[in-house]
Scaffold this active site. Structure first.
Site, PDB file in Angstrom:
ATOM      1  N   SER A   1      25.227  -2.201 -22.592  1.00 42.44           N
ATOM      2  CA  SER A   1      24.393  -0.674 -23.370  1.00 42.44           C
ATOM      3  C   SER A   1      23.011  -0.962 -22.540  1.00 42.44           C
ATOM      4  O   SER A   1      22.279  -2.011 -21.835  1.00 42.44           O
ATOM      5  CB  SER A   1      23.893  -0.351 -24.470  1.00 42.44           C
ATOM      6  OG  SER A   1      22.774   0.495 -24.175  1.00 42.44           O
TER       7      SER A   1
ATOM      8  N   GLN B   1      25.655   1.084 -18.394  1.00 39.93           N
ATOM      9  CA  GLN B   1      25.709   2.495 -19.754  1.00 39.93           C
ATOM     10  C   GLN B   1      24.490   2.633 -19.667  1.00 39.93           C
ATOM     11  O   GLN B   1      23.375   1.873 -19.388  1.00 39.93           O
ATOM     12  CB  GLN B   1      26.047   2.110 -20.583  1.00 39.93           C
ATOM     13  CG  GLN B   1      25.546   3.461 -21.506  1.00 39.93           C
ATOM     14  CD  GLN B   1      24.314   3.616 -22.020  1.00 39.93           C
ATOM     15  OE1 GLN B   1      24.344   2.264 -22.434  1.00 39.93           O
ATOM     16  NE2 GLN B   1      23.925   4.709 -22.557  1.00 39.93           N
TER      17      GLN B   1
ATOM     18  N   GLY C   1      35.745   6.430 -34.287  1.00 36.68           N
ATOM     19  CA  GLY C   1      36.308   6.510 -35.332  1.00 36.68           C
ATOM     20  C   GLY C   1      38.009   5.332 -34.884  1.00 36.68           C
ATOM     21  O   GLY C   1      39.052   5.572 -35.989  1.00 36.68           O
TER      22      GLY C   1
ATOM     23  N   GLY D   1      24.700  -0.725 -28.128  1.00 32.53           N
ATOM     24  CA  GLY D   1      23.057  -1.193 -28.031  1.00 32.53           C
ATOM     25  C   GLY D   1      22.596  -2.149 -29.130  1.00 32.53           C
ATOM     26  O   GLY D   1      22.616  -2.460 -30.104  1.00 32.53           O
TER      27      GLY D   1
ATOM     28  N   ASP E   1      36.564   8.512 -27.691  1.00 33.58           N
ATOM     29  CA  ASP E   1      36.195   7.168 -28.747  1.00 33.58           C
ATOM     30  C   ASP E   1      35.262   8.135 -30.003  1.00 33.58           C
ATOM     31  O   ASP E   1      35.012   9.222 -29.864  1.00 33.58           O
ATOM     32  CB  ASP E   1      35.300   5.796 -28.320  1.00 33.58           C
ATOM     33  CG  ASP E   1      33.830   6.910 -28.002  1.00 33.58           C
ATOM     34  OD1 ASP E   1      33.185   7.578 -28.794  1.00 33.58           O
ATOM     35  OD2 ASP E   1      32.696   6.059 -27.528  1.00 33.58           O
TER      36      ASP E   1
ATOM     37  N   ARG F   1      26.715   8.915 -34.749  1.00 34.40           N
ATOM     38  CA  ARG F   1      25.010   9.188 -34.868  1.00 34.40           C
ATOM     39  C   ARG F   1      24.766   9.761 -35.206  1.00 34.40           C
ATOM     40  O   ARG F   1      23.120   9.587 -34.675  1.00 34.40           O
ATOM     41  CB  ARG F   1      25.570   7.455 -33.971  1.00 34.40           C
ATOM     42  CG  ARG F   1      26.350   6.283 -34.200  1.00 34.40           C
ATOM     43  CD  ARG F   1      26.523   5.559 -33.452  1.00 34.40           C
ATOM     44  NE  ARG F   1      24.650   4.472 -33.267  1.00 34.40           N
ATOM     45  CZ  ARG F   1      24.703   3.187 -34.335  1.00 34.40           C
ATOM     46  NH1 ARG F   1      25.316   3.082 -35.165  1.00 34.40           N
ATOM     47  NH2 ARG F   1      23.290   2.639 -33.911  1.00 34.40           N
TER      48      ARG F   1
ATOM     49  N   THR G   1      25.287   8.692 -19.992  1.00 35.48           N
ATOM     50  CA  THR G   1      25.721   8.867 -22.059  1.00 35.48           C
ATOM     51  C   THR G   1      24.833   9.889 -21.938  1.00 35.48           C
ATOM     52  O   THR G   1      23.516   9.593 -21.257  1.00 35.48           O
ATOM     53  CB  THR G   1      25.051   7.641 -22.458  1.00 35.48           C
ATOM     54  OG1 THR G   1      25.730   6.571 -22.447  1.00 35.48           O
ATOM     55  CG2 THR G   1      25.102   8.315 -24.572  1.00 35.48           C
TER      56      THR G   1
HETATM   57  C1  LIG Z   1      25.625   0.097 -32.957  1.00 38.37           C
HETATM   58  C2  LIG Z   1      25.500   1.220 -31.913  1.00 38.37           C
HETATM   59  C3  LIG Z   1      25.080   1.278 -31.232  1.00 38.37           C
HETATM   60  C4  LIG Z   1      25.120   2.184 -30.417  1.00 38.37           C
HETATM   61  N1  LIG Z   1      24.867   2.175 -29.045  1.00 38.37           N
HETATM   62  C5  LIG Z   1      24.880   2.776 -27.524  1.00 38.37           C
HETATM   63  C6  LIG Z   1      24.351   2.827 -26.537  1.00 38.37           C
HETATM   64  O1  LIG Z   1      23.323   2.360 -26.103  1.00 38.37           O
HETATM   65  N2  LIG Z   1      24.816   3.635 -25.376  1.00 38.37           N
HETATM   66  C7  LIG Z   1      25.732   4.888 -25.684  1.00 38.37           C
HETATM   67  O2  LIG Z   1      26.092   5.225 -25.112  1.00 38.37           O
HETATM   68  N3  LIG Z   1      26.369   4.526 -26.678  1.00 38.37           N
HETATM   69  C8  LIG Z   1      25.987   3.679 -28.248  1.00 38.37           C
HETATM   70  N4  LIG Z   1      26.363   4.290 -29.232  1.00 38.37           N
HETATM   71  C9  LIG Z   1      28.057   4.924 -29.568  1.00 38.37           C
HETATM   72  C10 LIG Z   1      28.913   4.325 -29.231  1.00 38.37           C
HETATM   73  O3  LIG Z   1      28.804   3.701 -27.631  1.00 38.37           O
HETATM   74  C11 LIG Z   1      30.420   4.726 -29.136  1.00 38.37           C
HETATM   75  O4  LIG Z   1      30.521   5.666 -28.809  1.00 38.37           O
HETATM   76  C12 LIG Z   1      30.714   4.824 -30.525  1.00 38.37           C
HETATM   77  O5  LIG Z   1      30.093   3.803 -31.631  1.00 38.37           O
HETATM   78  C13 LIG Z   1      31.953   5.060 -30.552  1.00 38.37           C
HETATM   79  O6  LIG Z   1      32.630   5.078 -31.864  1.00 38.37           O
HETATM   80  P1  LIG Z   1      33.345   4.090 -32.834  1.00 38.37           P
HETATM   81  O7  LIG Z   1      31.501   3.470 -33.149  1.00 38.37           O
HETATM   82  O8  LIG Z   1      33.664   4.540 -33.690  1.00 38.37           O
HETATM   83  O9  LIG Z   1      33.961   2.913 -32.118  1.00 38.37           O
HETATM   84  C14 LIG Z   1      26.441   2.838 -29.625  1.00 38.37           C
HETATM   85  C15 LIG Z   1      26.875   2.560 -31.529  1.00 38.37           C
HETATM   86  C16 LIG Z   1      26.797   1.342 -32.209  1.00 38.37           C
HETATM   87  C17 LIG Z   1      27.791   2.068 -33.497  1.00 38.37           C
HETATM   88  C1  LIG Z   2      18.839   2.586 -28.702  1.00 39.10           C
HETATM   89  C2  LIG Z   2      19.916   3.904 -29.492  1.00 39.10           C
HETATM   90  C3  LIG Z   2      19.090   4.558 -28.804  1.00 39.10           C
HETATM   91  C4  LIG Z   2      21.238   3.142 -28.758  1.00 39.10           C
HETATM   92  C5  LIG Z   2      22.335   3.611 -29.369  1.00 39.10           C
HETATM   93  O1  LIG Z   2      22.952   4.411 -28.594  1.00 39.10           O
HETATM   94  C6  LIG Z   2      22.573   4.107 -30.740  1.00 39.10           C
HETATM   95  O2  LIG Z   2      21.680   3.525 -31.510  1.00 39.10           O
HETATM   96  O3  LIG Z   2      23.445   4.808 -31.125  1.00 39.10           O
END
Ligand SMILES: Cc1cc2nc3c(=O)[nH]c(=O)nc-3n(C[C@H](O)[C@H](O)[C@H](O)COP(=O)(O)O)c2cc1C
Ligand SMILES: CC(C)CC(=O)C(=O)O
Length: 378
Positions: free
Chosen positions: A107, A128, A309, A80, A307, A279, A156
């Site tokens: 996203s 997504q 790490g 995102g 996914d 997260r 998701t």
């Molecule tokens: C800044 C950020 C925003 C994310 N936003 C989304 C999102 O909008 N939708 C989603 O399914 N996953 C989101 N994720 C999760 C990622 O798709 C993914 O599962 C995750 O980053 C994998 O871990 P990694 O950052 O260690 O590679 C987000 C991750 C980060 C770091």
């Molecule tokens: C705007 C958020 C819901 C996006 C996301 O999936 C995240 O920040 O991990």
């Protein structure tokens, strides 16, 4: 980019070039960040078997992902707010992925809209989906992804309730950014970021504009998400989504064998074993810890993606060795985007591909399909 040799270098440059609130949003995890740390620690605990005197002159990272050719087993995960890491960030990331020959996932919570990206790139990308309470809006969103010829829908399933990220609250992370003295000082030291974002097509969530009143109350992202996302989402809704979306469906955010079994019954083509990059549920196991049991349970019925790490080609190799067919990266490419736009994302992908090729060579492997647990030291 000449002196950038690894993803950590891109992270350091991202931190220097992008305002703290957006860098921290990308970098940090939920609550005590136990799961965020576990993703890295458990990954690094996996050791390779070095194999020598094997002819590795024909190494090749190419493979297929959901039946489509890909230059490597790598997908850019949905992230995102990419447009807040770099102006038009989603377009830059998608272009870098397509130039490298791998899929990009947009996203729901992007700054650029589906249509902005579709008009700016040559090939189809993945979309997504986050399901919100307004099902009419969600149906229309899926239909927009169909009209844009998106080639897979990634649903998701681990963020109907958002895990608290302490740092976002402390930083007053808002979209669009709200002014405060400390932010003004921070922005003043990042003029390239400011001009890039100001020149970008949009300043708030492009897919939601005109539908949901995002500008009304997005002063707290988590408050807004908790008011809009549909906490009643459950397994029976997958049928509803499949009645609208005719293409490939991927369920992202599975960490439990029982859930993987249920996912296999939905007719989805793939799952992503994921804890959302540490997260969401803090205290959940690392995704690499649960990967083998999920592969054992459903790997013969669905394509297993992974996914959490991944910061190197070595990490991709580890996940493939434990049974993943392909991997998504989130932060690794978002750091590249913040560090240098499209060139930075291209650099992140290139770093990982070269590391993967070298690791294959040192483990005595030529093809992606040869990678399995025989390359792991016990
Ligand atoms: C800044 C950020 C925003 C994310 N936003 C989304 C999102 O909008 N939708 C989603 O399914 N996953 C989101 N994720 C999760 C990622 O798709 C993914 O599962 C995750 O980053 C994998 O871990 P990694 O950052 O260690 O590679 C987000 C991750 C980060 C770091
Ligand atoms: C705007 C958020 C819901 C996006 C996301 O999936 C995240 O920040 O991990």
């Amino acid at each position: 980019m000449k002196h950038i040799t690894c993803i950590d270098d891109l992270r350091a440059l991202h931190q220097r070039r992008v305002p703290k609130a957006f860098f921290d949003y990308c970098d940090r995890g939920s609550y005590a960040e136990e799961t965020l740390r576990a993703n890295r620690e458990d990954m690094q605990a996996i050791k390779f078997r070095q194999r020598i005197l094997v002819d590795v002159s024909k190494r090749d990272t190419s493979t297929t992902i959901l039946g489509e050719p890909s230059t490597m087993p790598l997908v850019l995960a949905p992230v995102g707010l990419l447009g807040m890491q770099h102006g038009d960030g989603e377009i830059h990331a998608c272009r870098a992925a397509q130039a490298a020959g791998i899929p990009f996932t947009q996203s729901t919570m992007s700054i650029c809209s589906i249509e902005d990206i579709a008009a700016s790139v040559e090939k189809p990308f993945w979309f997504q989906l986050y399901v919100m309470k307004d099902r009419g809006f969600i149906k229309a969103l899926i239909e927009r992804a169909i009209a844009a010829k998106c080639s897979a829908l990634v649903l998701t399933v681990d963020l109907q309730v958002i895990g608290q990220r302490h740092q976002d609250i402390k930083n007053g992370m808002t979209v669009p950014p709200e002014w405060s003295l400390s932010k003004l000082i921070d922005f003043a030291t990042k003029p390239a970021w400011v001009s890039g974002v100001l020149q970008g097509k949009r300043r708030t969530f492009g897919n939601l504009a005109g539908h949901l009143k995002v500008s009304d109350d997005i002063t707290s992202l988590s408050t807004w998400i908790n008011s809009q996302f549909d906490t009643s989402l459950n397994w029976s809704d997958i049928d509803w989504i499949r009645s609208i979306w005719p293409g490939k469906l991927i369920l992202k955010g599975i960490l439990d064998v029982e859930d993987a079994e249920l996912a296999a019954k939905t007719g989805a083509q793939a799952i992503v074993v994921s804890n959302h990059g540490g997260r969401q549920l803090d205290g959940a196991p690392s995704s690499i810890e649960v990967l083998p049991e999920i592969v054992d349970a459903v790997g013969d019925r669905m394509e297993i993606m992974f996914d959490g790490g991944i910061r190197s080609g070595q990490d991709v190799m580890r996940a493939l060795a434990l049974g993943a067919k392909s991997c998504m990266i989130g932060r690794a490419y978002a750091y590249g985007l913040g560090a240098g736009g499209q060139a930075g994302v291209a650099k992140a992908i290139d770093i990982i591909q070269k590391e993967l090729l070298t690791t294959m060579g040192l483990c005595g492997v030529n093809r992606i399909e040869e990678i399995d647990d025989h390359i792991i030291a016990v």
